[in-house]
Design a protein around this motif. Structure first.
Motif, PDB file in Angstrom:
ATOM      1  N   MET A   1     -33.233 -18.758 -31.120  1.00 20.19           N
ATOM      2  CA  MET A   1     -33.348 -17.355 -30.765  1.00 20.19           C
ATOM      3  C   MET A   1     -34.737 -17.048 -30.233  1.00 20.19           C
ATOM      4  SD  MET A   1     -31.163 -15.525 -33.819  1.00 20.19           S
ATOM      5  CE  MET A   1     -31.305 -13.894 -33.172  1.00 20.19           C
ATOM      6  N   ALA A   2     -35.761 -17.621 -30.861  1.00 18.21           N
ATOM      7  CA  ALA A   2     -37.124 -17.358 -30.420  1.00 18.21           C
ATOM      8  C   ALA A   2     -37.355 -17.862 -28.997  1.00 18.21           C
ATOM      9  CB  ALA A   2     -38.123 -17.991 -31.385  1.00 18.21           C
ATOM     10  N   GLY A   9     -36.928  -9.569 -23.068  1.00 24.47           N
ATOM     11  CA  GLY A   9     -37.968  -8.552 -23.239  1.00 24.47           C
ATOM     12  C   GLY A   9     -38.774  -8.633 -24.515  1.00 24.47           C
ATOM     13  N   TRP A  10     -38.682  -9.724 -25.242  1.00 20.81           N
ATOM     14  CA  TRP A  10     -39.433  -9.883 -26.483  1.00 20.81           C
ATOM     15  C   TRP A  10     -40.519 -10.928 -26.296  1.00 20.81           C
ATOM     16  CZ3 TRP A  10     -38.443  -6.878 -30.748  1.00 20.81           C
ATOM     17  CH2 TRP A  10     -37.279  -6.113 -30.691  1.00 20.81           C
ATOM     18  N   ARG A  11     -41.673 -10.699 -26.925  1.00 22.24           N
ATOM     19  CA  ARG A  11     -42.742 -11.704 -26.873  1.00 22.24           C
ATOM     20  C   ARG A  11     -42.969 -12.250 -28.280  1.00 22.24           C
ATOM     21  NH1 ARG A  11     -47.734 -10.956 -28.844  1.00 22.24           N
ATOM     22  NH2 ARG A  11     -48.245  -8.868 -29.570  1.00 22.24           N
ATOM     23  N   LEU A  12     -43.360 -13.496 -28.337  1.00 24.33           N
ATOM     24  CA  LEU A  12     -43.628 -14.156 -29.608  1.00 24.33           C
ATOM     25  C   LEU A  12     -45.016 -13.762 -30.085  1.00 24.33           C
ATOM     26  CD1 LEU A  12     -42.598 -16.249 -31.691  1.00 24.33           C
ATOM     27  CD2 LEU A  12     -43.708 -18.002 -30.275  1.00 24.33           C
ATOM     28  N   MET A  13     -45.083 -13.220 -31.288  1.00 26.35           N
ATOM     29  CA  MET A  13     -46.363 -12.874 -31.901  1.00 26.35           C
ATOM     30  C   MET A  13     -46.857 -14.095 -32.679  1.00 26.35           C
ATOM     31  SD  MET A  13     -45.100  -9.161 -33.340  1.00 26.35           S
ATOM     32  CE  MET A  13     -46.615  -8.758 -34.169  1.00 26.35           C
ATOM     33  N   GLU A  32     -42.033  -9.065 -30.748  1.00 26.31           N
ATOM     34  CA  GLU A  32     -42.321  -7.665 -30.446  1.00 26.31           C
ATOM     35  C   GLU A  32     -41.822  -7.374 -29.036  1.00 26.31           C
ATOM     36  OE1 GLU A  32     -46.126  -4.676 -30.678  1.00 26.31           O
ATOM     37  OE2 GLU A  32     -46.486  -6.708 -29.956  1.00 26.31           O
ATOM     38  N   ASN A  33     -41.266  -6.154 -28.849  1.00 25.87           N
ATOM     39  CA  ASN A  33     -40.826  -5.777 -27.499  1.00 25.87           C
ATOM     40  C   ASN A  33     -41.812  -4.777 -26.902  1.00 25.87           C
ATOM     41  OD1 ASN A  33     -40.177  -3.238 -28.516  1.00 25.87           O
ATOM     42  ND2 ASN A  33     -37.986  -3.460 -28.247  1.00 25.87           N
ATOM     43  N   ALA A  34     -41.576  -4.366 -25.656  1.00 22.04           N
ATOM     44  CA  ALA A  34     -42.489  -3.481 -24.933  1.00 22.04           C
ATOM     45  C   ALA A  34     -42.637  -2.106 -25.583  1.00 22.04           C
ATOM     46  CB  ALA A  34     -42.022  -3.323 -23.487  1.00 22.04           C
ATOM     47  N   GLN A  35     -41.646  -1.673 -26.354  1.00 19.68           N
ATOM     48  CA  GLN A  35     -41.715  -0.379 -27.035  1.00 19.68           C
ATOM     49  C   GLN A  35     -42.456  -0.462 -28.367  1.00 19.68           C
ATOM     50  OE1 GLN A  35     -38.578  -1.543 -25.846  1.00 19.68           O
ATOM     51  NE2 GLN A  35     -38.909  -0.444 -23.938  1.00 19.68           N
ATOM     52  N   GLY A  36     -42.878  -1.660 -28.757  1.00 20.07           N
ATOM     53  CA  GLY A  36     -43.619  -1.832 -29.996  1.00 20.07           C
ATOM     54  C   GLY A  36     -42.771  -2.158 -31.211  1.00 20.07           C
ATOM     55  N   PHE A  37     -41.460  -2.335 -31.021  1.00 21.91           N
ATOM     56  CA  PHE A  37     -40.611  -2.726 -32.140  1.00 21.91           C
ATOM     57  C   PHE A  37     -40.884  -4.187 -32.485  1.00 21.91           C
ATOM     58  CE2 PHE A  37     -38.201   0.829 -30.419  1.00 21.91           C
ATOM     59  CZ  PHE A  37     -37.919   1.540 -31.581  1.00 21.91           C
ATOM     60  N   GLU A  38     -40.955  -4.479 -33.772  1.00 20.73           N
ATOM     61  CA  GLU A  38     -41.200  -5.840 -34.238  1.00 20.73           C
ATOM     62  C   GLU A  38     -40.036  -6.306 -35.099  1.00 20.73           C
ATOM     63  OE1 GLU A  38     -44.936  -5.915 -36.309  1.00 20.73           O
ATOM     64  OE2 GLU A  38     -46.033  -5.153 -34.575  1.00 20.73           O
ATOM     65  N   VAL A  39     -39.702  -7.575 -34.962  1.00 17.72           N
ATOM     66  CA  VAL A  39     -38.681  -8.175 -35.814  1.00 17.72           C
ATOM     67  C   VAL A  39     -39.205  -9.505 -36.325  1.00 17.72           C
ATOM     68  CG1 VAL A  39     -36.692  -7.087 -34.698  1.00 17.72           C
ATOM     69  CG2 VAL A  39     -37.468  -9.301 -33.915  1.00 17.72           C
ATOM     70  N   GLU A  40     -38.724  -9.892 -37.483  1.00 23.00           N
ATOM     71  CA  GLU A  40     -39.053 -11.180 -38.067  1.00 23.00           C
ATOM     72  C   GLU A  40     -37.748 -11.926 -38.268  1.00 23.00           C
ATOM     73  OE1 GLU A  40     -41.066 -13.081 -42.118  1.00 23.00           O
ATOM     74  OE2 GLU A  40     -40.853 -10.917 -41.927  1.00 23.00           O
TER      75      GLU A  40
END
Length: 50
Positions: A1-2, A9-13, A32-40
């Motif tokens: 998935m990563a 549209g998601w970047r790896l933190m 994290e996406n462009a709107q600032g949402f973060e997922v783990e």
């Protein structure tokens, strides 16, 4: 998935510490996406067949 996340549209933190950013034995991807949402995304340990 990563690996597929950037195409959606998601970047790896914490890329420099991926996939062990949570410490040894912790397998996760922080995104994290462009709107600032973060997922783990967390992968649990594999269980031995019963």
């Amino acid at each position: 998935m990563a690996a597929e996340a950037p195409a959606h549209g998601w970047r790896l933190m914490f890329a420099d510490r991926h996939p062990h950013a949570g410490g040894p034995g912790h397998h996760a991807a922080y995104l994290e996406n462009a709107q600032g949402f973060e997922v783990e995304l967390v992968a649990g340990a594999r269980r031995a067949p019963e």
